[in-house]
Design a protein around this motif. Structure first.
Motif, mmCIF file in Angstrom:
data_model
loop_
_atom_site.group_PDB
_atom_site.id
_atom_site.type_symbol
_atom_site.label_atom_id
_atom_site.label_comp_id
_atom_site.label_asym_id
_atom_site.label_seq_id
_atom_site.Cartn_x
_atom_site.Cartn_y
_atom_site.Cartn_z
ATOM 1 N N ALA A 280 0.823 -1.201 0.000
ATOM 2 C CA ALA A 280 0.000 0.000 0.000
ATOM 3 C C ALA A 280 0.860 1.254 0.000
ATOM 4 O O ALA A 280 0.560 2.229 -0.676
ATOM 5 C CB ALA A 280 -0.913 -0.006 1.209
ATOM 6 N N ALA B 253 2.248 1.736 -3.456
ATOM 7 C CA ALA B 253 1.202 2.080 -4.414
ATOM 8 C C ALA B 253 1.046 3.587 -4.483
ATOM 9 O O ALA B 253 0.880 4.169 -5.539
ATOM 10 C CB ALA B 253 -0.100 1.425 -4.014
ATOM 11 N N GLY B 254 1.121 4.205 -3.316
ATOM 12 C CA GLY B 254 1.006 5.649 -3.273
ATOM 13 C C GLY B 254 2.110 6.329 -4.053
ATOM 14 O O GLY B 254 1.897 7.343 -4.696
ATOM 15 N N THR C 175 4.061 4.971 -6.569
ATOM 16 C CA THR C 175 4.293 4.631 -7.966
ATOM 17 C C THR C 175 3.092 4.854 -8.862
ATOM 18 O O THR C 175 3.170 4.641 -10.045
ATOM 19 C CB THR C 175 4.697 3.154 -8.102
ATOM 20 N N SER C 176 1.961 5.254 -8.279
ATOM 21 C CA SER C 176 0.784 5.362 -9.129
ATOM 22 C C SER C 176 1.003 6.426 -10.198
ATOM 23 O O SER C 176 1.738 7.378 -10.005
ATOM 24 C CB SER C 176 -0.437 5.701 -8.293
ATOM 25 N N ASN C 177 0.334 6.217 -11.298
ATOM 26 C CA ASN C 177 0.538 7.092 -12.449
ATOM 27 C C ASN C 177 -0.273 8.366 -12.348
ATOM 28 O O ASN C 177 -0.932 8.758 -13.284
ATOM 29 C CB ASN C 177 0.126 6.366 -13.720
ATOM 30 N N ALA D 164 -14.155 4.109 -7.993
ATOM 31 C CA ALA D 164 -13.609 4.476 -9.301
ATOM 32 C C ALA D 164 -12.722 3.362 -9.843
ATOM 33 O O ALA D 164 -11.515 3.461 -9.850
ATOM 34 C CB ALA D 164 -12.828 5.784 -9.186
ATOM 35 N N ASP D 165 -13.364 2.272 -10.294
ATOM 36 C CA ASP D 165 -12.577 1.148 -10.786
ATOM 37 C C ASP D 165 -12.453 1.174 -12.305
ATOM 38 O O ASP D 165 -12.101 0.194 -12.938
ATOM 39 C CB ASP D 165 -13.190 -0.183 -10.317
ATOM 40 N N LEU E 3 -5.306 -3.409 -4.016
ATOM 41 C CA LEU E 3 -4.017 -2.763 -4.237
ATOM 42 C C LEU E 3 -3.853 -2.387 -5.719
ATOM 43 O O LEU E 3 -3.365 -1.295 -6.038
ATOM 44 C CB LEU E 3 -2.903 -3.719 -3.796
ATOM 45 N N LEU F 194 -6.209 -1.664 -7.745
ATOM 46 C CA LEU F 194 -7.079 -0.511 -7.992
ATOM 47 C C LEU F 194 -6.432 0.761 -7.455
ATOM 48 O O LEU F 194 -6.461 1.819 -8.080
ATOM 49 C CB LEU F 194 -8.439 -0.748 -7.332
ATOM 50 N N GLN F 195 -5.804 0.627 -6.279
ATOM 51 C CA GLN F 195 -5.156 1.787 -5.676
ATOM 52 C C GLN F 195 -4.006 2.292 -6.548
ATOM 53 O O GLN F 195 -3.818 3.493 -6.726
ATOM 54 C CB GLN F 195 -4.632 1.397 -4.297
ATOM 55 N N ILE F 196 -3.242 1.369 -7.102
ATOM 56 C CA ILE F 196 -2.104 1.757 -7.934
ATOM 57 C C ILE F 196 -2.573 2.472 -9.190
ATOM 58 O O ILE F 196 -1.995 3.467 -9.614
ATOM 59 C CB ILE F 196 -1.257 0.518 -8.306
#
Lengths: 350, 339
Positions: free
Chosen positions: A26, A29-30, A32-34, A65-66, B157, B159-161
């Motif tokens: 987690a 993820a914060g 590396t997210s685009n 928001a998927d 995870l 989805l979070q990414i």
């Protein structure tokens, strides 16, 4: 198809460490997210229409928001609300669980927000809580997925699925009207959704105006890139020759375009749906089969904020003669092609 | 059903992990009947495809297409076969594919190139498999629950990414593997990977101590333990193996779809389990067949292909798919009981 936004946000070491330790995912993820750094939408480009006034607190409850489009919905709402100094946005965590979303809306009711904007994960299932808000004196702006009864909302604003199909059909029809025995193929979205049926109905109705055009195949994908690639690869195999393709969704269109590329096919015109940034960019480059896309504008959430603000202040909408805001607003599914893509580019979602 | 493991002989103090030769022979004979019946189903499907759409179905390009589409889920199914053979289940495969693909494509959009994407996909797969294995083997959790938890958290995870975004890959060295000019003797690279994974899987399950131990643990874990097998470590390795297969599949999916999305690998767990089961792997463990699983995957992909070529809608496809699962298992029962 290939946006140019490579922003190295993370160190290589951090990444390697993180991939080894999934438990600590987690955190990474914060990092590396685009997250696009500099995303502008139409919401920011247009200044607030009128002077700040009475303060309005707007509660916003949307689904998880998927999907790129839903993410754009949340972004647009937040951005629009920020442009008003007299608006406070109370936004809840998105959820696809009906019970959870009902709980969130009830929390917003208890907080006594002035107006509610709700994009229900399931319109029918959330009707009761819409009614509850209205009874508590909080006007509800119902966004996109419609409640069962007009009593549950003061105003509905949403997209036009039938119109999407209709406009896609007319665009293809006009392009092919001089082609004898033209063959058209449809790559639909999730077949168990009502909106997919409406899009197909609109498309079929439009094609009825062009007797030289025949729809020869229709396959349903799942709104995902993976399903788009798989179904399109098969459609291309099944139909050796066709003149146009309508694809219901730009996300699955990424996969569909990949399948077209892998099969080395061209010689047909492709029209997408929804209005993703990657689709706009491909239309602008004009180097592939994708020539146009039919909008299902995610800016509708920004407009919902406008309507909610007007409701909260007891005003009508600028430019209309009425004292009150309309009971329903159906957005137009404009066709975006090379001629006007520049204008719509800022609304493209990724 | 024959127990592939003979009862432990306490007197000798050390029981063999494998069954005596006669049992093996009958087992082999049965496997052959099963394999033949699956090949029969496939042959019938090919005839149906050939009759309904001769030009489109019996075409090299279509064969390449069917095998390519089978590759991603096929690699996952090989790993799943091992886990089910050991009496376990891995419900998290689809979610691991999703997480591995989005994490690897996050790297892709940051210009780490081919090696970065491949390494990340494999590392995430193995990492998730490791967590599954530790929870099941050492945390003594029921595999269903442990991998269900992984399913939920890995999807979350992923989805979070991505924030729901489609992460488009721009690394040409990766993308080109999905193009036609990368075909080796007309075989797409993805299919080659699937073939190599299947052959290795077959060899490991049928020709190595690791394979015999897997069967033994699935047949009777207590007997296996008494026979001197470290059951817990074996289970850990099996979930690691499944995770690794998911990592490979994620990389193949990135090549195929040219992107990573949190919805990737949707329902792979069910497809992989279905393919393994119609292939002849026992859900209760103790018997597994890689050949059967590969045939199971090919049967499903061929059905999908025939439906798409004949422009049948998804509702019809789903009904027929369900009917074929039931029919295949019934046919197997029959052939198994008559031998």
């Amino acid at each position: 198809m290939r946006p140019t936004a490579p922003t190295p946000l993370t160190s290589r070491r951090g990444l390697l460490f993180g991939t080894a330790a999934v438990g600590a995912g987690a955190f990474l993820a914060g990092c590396t997210s685009n997250e696009p750094k500099d995303e502008k939408t139409a919401a920011e480009d247009r200044p607030a229409a009128d002077e700040p006034g009475k303060h309005v607190t707007i509660g916003f409850a949307g689904p998880q928001a998927d999907h790129g489009w839903l993410n754009a919905i949340n972004d647009n709402a937040k951005r629009r609300a920020r442009t008003y100094s007299d608006v406070t946005l109370e936004i809840t965590e998105g959820s696809n669980d009906t019970a959870a979303q009902i709980g969130q809306i009830e929390t917003l009711i208890n907080k006594k927000v002035d107006v509610l904007v709700v994009l229900p994960a399931d319109g029918k299932a959330l009707t009761q809580v819409g009614l509850k808000a209205m009874r508590a004196g909080i006007p509800v702006v119902n966004l996109d997925r419609v409640f069962n009864t007009p009593q549950a909302y003061r105003c509905w604003i949403g997209g036009d699925n039938y119109g999407m199909g209709l406009n896609a059909g007319h665009y293809i029809g006009e392009k092919l009207k001089d082609t004898p025995d033209a063959r058209v193929v449809e790559l639909a979205g999730l077949d168990n959704l009502e909106l997919t049926k409406q899009r197909t109905k609109g498309f079929d109705d439009a094609l009825k105006n062009y007797p030289n055009i025949r729809k020869v195949a229709r396959q349903a994908a799942d709104f995902t890139v993976e399903s788009g690639q798989a179904k399109m690869a098969q459609l291309l195999q099944a139909q050796r020759k066709f003149d146009a393709l309508w694809n219901h969704d730009d996300d699955q269109g990424v996969g569909a375009l990949r399948a077209v590329e892998q099969a080395g096919r061209d010689g047909f015109l492709m029209v997408g749906g929804a209005g993703a940034l990657s689709a706009f960019q491909a239309i602008e480059r004009d180097d592939g089969v994708l020539k146009a896309t039919v909008l299902y504008p995610p800016t509708m959430s920004a407009s919902a904020i406008d309507l909610a603000r007007a409701l909260g202040r007891g005003k009508g909408v600028g430019g209309m003669a009425e004292y009150e805001i309309p009971a329903s607003v159906t957005l137009y599914s404009a066709v975006v092609d090379k001629d006007n893509v520049e204008r719509y580019m800022p609304t493209g979602f990724r | 059903m024959t127990q592939p493991v003979s009862p432990p002989r306490y007197d000798s103090g050390k029981a063999p992990a494998t069954a005596p030769p006669p049992a093996w022979r009958t087992l082999a004979a049965r496997a052959d009947v099963r394999t033949l019946s699956l090949l029969g189903v496939l042959a019938v499907l090919i005839v149906i495809g050939g009759v309904t759409k001769p030009d489109e179905f019996l075409d090299t390009r279509n064969l390449q297409l069917v095998l390519t589409q089978a590759s991603v889920i096929g690699v996952v199914t090989v790993g799943m076969t091992f886990v089910i053979t050991s009496g376990g289940i891995d419900l998290s495969v689809g979610a691991i594919v999703a997480l591995a693909s989005v994490w690897a494509t996050t790297v892709a959009t940051q210009e780490y190139g081919f090696a970065g994407i491949l390494f990340t996909a494999l590392a995430v797969g193995v990492g998730c498999g490791l967590v599954n294995g530790l929870l099941v083997a050492y945390g003594r959790m029921v595999p269903f629950i442990a991998t269900l938890a992984m399913l939920a958290s890995a999807r979350g995870l992923a989805l979070q990414i991505t924030d729901g975004r489609t992460q488009i890959v721009t690394v040409d060295s990766v993308l080109s593997l999905g193009e036609r000019d990368a075909y080796v003797l007309g075989i797409p690279p993805l299919v080659l990977v699937f073939a190599v994974v299947s052959v290795i899987g077959w060899l490991v399950l049928n020709r190595t101590t690791f394979g015999r131990r897997t069967v033994a643990v699935g047949g009777n874990a207590e007997a296996a333990r008494l026979a001197g097998i470290d059951v817990r470590r074996q289970r850990l390795y099996l979930y690691l193996l499944s995770g690794l297969c998911c990592g490979i599949a994620a990389f193949l999916l990135i090549i195929l779809a040219g992107s990573g999305q949190n919805t990737n690998g949707n329902l792979y767990e069910l497809d992989a389990i279905a393919a393994a089961i119609i292939g002849g792997t026992l859900l209760s463990g103790g018997r597994g067949t890689i050949t059967g699983s590969v045939l199971g995957v090919l049967i499903f992909t061929t059905i999908t292909d025939i439906f798409a070529l004949n422009n049948l809608q998804s509702d019809v496809q789903q009904i027929a798919k369900g009917a074929i699962i039931v029919a295949a298992v019934l046919v197997q029962r029959r052939t198994a009981s008559t031998t």
